[in-house]
Design a protein around this motif. Structure first.
Motif, PDB file in Angstrom:
ATOM      1  N   LEU A   1       0.853  -1.182   0.000  1.00 43.11           N
ATOM      2  CA  LEU A   1       0.000   0.000   0.000  1.00 43.11           C
ATOM      3  C   LEU A   1       0.890   1.234   0.000  1.00 43.11           C
ATOM      4  O   LEU A   1       1.705   1.428   0.903  1.00 43.11           O
ATOM      5  CB  LEU A   1      -0.909   0.000   1.235  1.00 43.11           C
ATOM      6  CG  LEU A   1      -1.758   1.247   1.490  1.00 43.11           C
ATOM      7  CD1 LEU A   1      -2.707   1.521   0.330  1.00 43.11           C
ATOM      8  CD2 LEU A   1      -2.530   1.085   2.792  1.00 43.11           C
ATOM      9  N   ASP A   2       0.750   2.035  -1.045  1.00 42.80           N
ATOM     10  CA  ASP A   2       1.436   3.316  -1.137  1.00 42.80           C
ATOM     11  C   ASP A   2       0.372   4.391  -1.286  1.00 42.80           C
ATOM     12  O   ASP A   2      -0.758   4.103  -1.692  1.00 42.80           O
ATOM     13  CB  ASP A   2       2.368   3.355  -2.361  1.00 42.80           C
ATOM     14  CG  ASP A   2       3.562   2.443  -2.209  1.00 42.80           C
ATOM     15  OD1 ASP A   2       4.425   2.735  -1.370  1.00 42.80           O
ATOM     16  OD2 ASP A   2       3.623   1.423  -2.937  1.00 42.80           O
ATOM     17  N   PHE A   3       0.744   5.603  -0.972  1.00 42.89           N
ATOM     18  CA  PHE A   3      -0.179   6.720  -1.153  1.00 42.89           C
ATOM     19  C   PHE A   3       0.436   7.681  -2.152  1.00 42.89           C
ATOM     20  O   PHE A   3       1.531   8.184  -1.949  1.00 42.89           O
ATOM     21  CB  PHE A   3      -0.460   7.418   0.185  1.00 42.89           C
ATOM     22  CG  PHE A   3      -1.283   6.570   1.101  1.00 42.89           C
ATOM     23  CD1 PHE A   3      -2.665   6.614   1.057  1.00 42.89           C
ATOM     24  CD2 PHE A   3      -0.673   5.713   1.999  1.00 42.89           C
ATOM     25  CE1 PHE A   3      -3.433   5.815   1.884  1.00 42.89           C
ATOM     26  CE2 PHE A   3      -1.433   4.910   2.842  1.00 42.89           C
ATOM     27  CZ  PHE A   3      -2.818   4.963   2.789  1.00 42.89           C
ATOM     28  N   ASN A   4      -0.287   7.903  -3.253  1.00 42.83           N
ATOM     29  CA  ASN A   4       0.142   8.822  -4.295  1.00 42.83           C
ATOM     30  C   ASN A   4      -0.715  10.069  -4.152  1.00 42.83           C
ATOM     31  O   ASN A   4      -1.882  10.061  -4.538  1.00 42.83           O
ATOM     32  CB  ASN A   4      -0.037   8.159  -5.666  1.00 42.83           C
ATOM     33  CG  ASN A   4       0.443   9.008  -6.798  1.00 42.83           C
ATOM     34  OD1 ASN A   4       1.013  10.069  -6.590  1.00 42.83           O
ATOM     35  ND2 ASN A   4       0.206   8.550  -8.014  1.00 42.83           N
ATOM     36  N   ASP A   5      -0.143  11.137  -3.574  1.00 38.05           N
ATOM     37  CA  ASP A   5      -0.923  12.346  -3.291  1.00 38.05           C
ATOM     38  C   ASP A   5      -2.183  12.020  -2.499  1.00 38.05           C
ATOM     39  O   ASP A   5      -3.276  12.420  -2.860  1.00 38.05           O
ATOM     40  CB  ASP A   5      -1.287  13.086  -4.584  1.00 38.05           C
ATOM     41  CG  ASP A   5      -0.062  13.575  -5.320  1.00 38.05           C
ATOM     42  OD1 ASP A   5       0.909  13.977  -4.643  1.00 38.05           O
ATOM     43  OD2 ASP A   5      -0.076  13.544  -6.563  1.00 38.05           O
ATOM     44  N   SER A   6      -2.023  11.237  -1.476  1.00 35.56           N
ATOM     45  CA  SER A   6      -3.075  10.767  -0.558  1.00 35.56           C
ATOM     46  C   SER A   6      -4.061   9.788  -1.195  1.00 35.56           C
ATOM     47  O   SER A   6      -5.011   9.357  -0.555  1.00 35.56           O
ATOM     48  CB  SER A   6      -3.810  11.935   0.100  1.00 35.56           C
ATOM     49  OG  SER A   6      -4.724  12.532  -0.780  1.00 35.56           O
ATOM     50  N   THR A   7      -3.864   9.429  -2.450  1.00 38.39           N
ATOM     51  CA  THR A   7      -4.682   8.401  -3.084  1.00 38.39           C
ATOM     52  C   THR A   7      -4.025   7.046  -2.849  1.00 38.39           C
ATOM     53  O   THR A   7      -2.852   6.867  -3.168  1.00 38.39           O
ATOM     54  CB  THR A   7      -4.794   8.654  -4.602  1.00 38.39           C
ATOM     55  OG1 THR A   7      -5.355   9.949  -4.804  1.00 38.39           O
ATOM     56  CG2 THR A   7      -5.647   7.601  -5.276  1.00 38.39           C
TER      57      THR A   7
END
Length: 180
Positions: A164-170
């Protein structure tokens, strides 16, 4: 933003908190250790259930990390009473997050617990392993991306691993466990 690895525990002898790993579960724990051998890990946070901690003990030893025990990562309580057909209410709980059997925990309530842990580690810049249980993990995935559902839970393996990564909080979710 940190990278989070969401891990479902290895095969266990039962569902009770003190259930140990099976012989296959111990072998799976070694596979997890080997899978993460070259992956930089800063922190391991696990459900305090025996099977969850035992699933990552070899991995923690290899990385020379302690395992932080977190009760919020415990399995979701679907019911306190034995059910002849427990799949029907479990399926219903994925459709209606407020559904719950008497004295038990709704999907919404259970998801709130694991989200608290995610929010706490999300603000840190560390690669973290979160070790939990199948139902709670599937509920988290569904909250982050609605295409994960009851069938996701049904097809999960012991163990299973999602990144799980967050790309600009997505949230960006990747199923990364290759072993069958």
């Amino acid at each position: 933003m940190p990278t989070l690895y969401l891990i479902r525990h290895c095969s266990a002898t039962g569902q009770e908190p003190a259930a140990s790993l099976t012989e296959a579960g111990h072998e799976q724990a070694l596979l997890l250790r080997d899978f993460f051998r070259e992956v930089p890990i800063d922190r391991i946070i696990s459900s305090d259930y025996t099977r969850a901690v035992a699933s990552v003990t070899p991995l923690a030893d290899a990385h020379q990390l302690s395992i932080e025990r977190e009760p919020l990562l415990r399995e979701r309580i679907l019911t306190h009473e034995p059910l002849e057909d427990w799949l029907a209410p479990l399926r219903q709980s994925f459709i209606d997050p407020t559904f719950k059997l008497p004295g038990a925990e709704s999907s919404e309530e259970a998801t709130h617990r694991i989200i608290q842990v995610i929010e706490r580690v999300q603000s840190q810049h560390a690669a973290t392993l979160l070790v939990t249980h199948g139902n709670l993990l599937a509920l988290l995935l569904q909250r982050l991306d609605p295409h994960y559902d009851f069938e996701t839970w049904r097809t999960m393996r012991n163990p299973d691993v999602y990144r799980l990564d967050f790309n600009d909080s997505t949230p960006v979710i990747e199923h990364i466990w290759p072993h069958k």
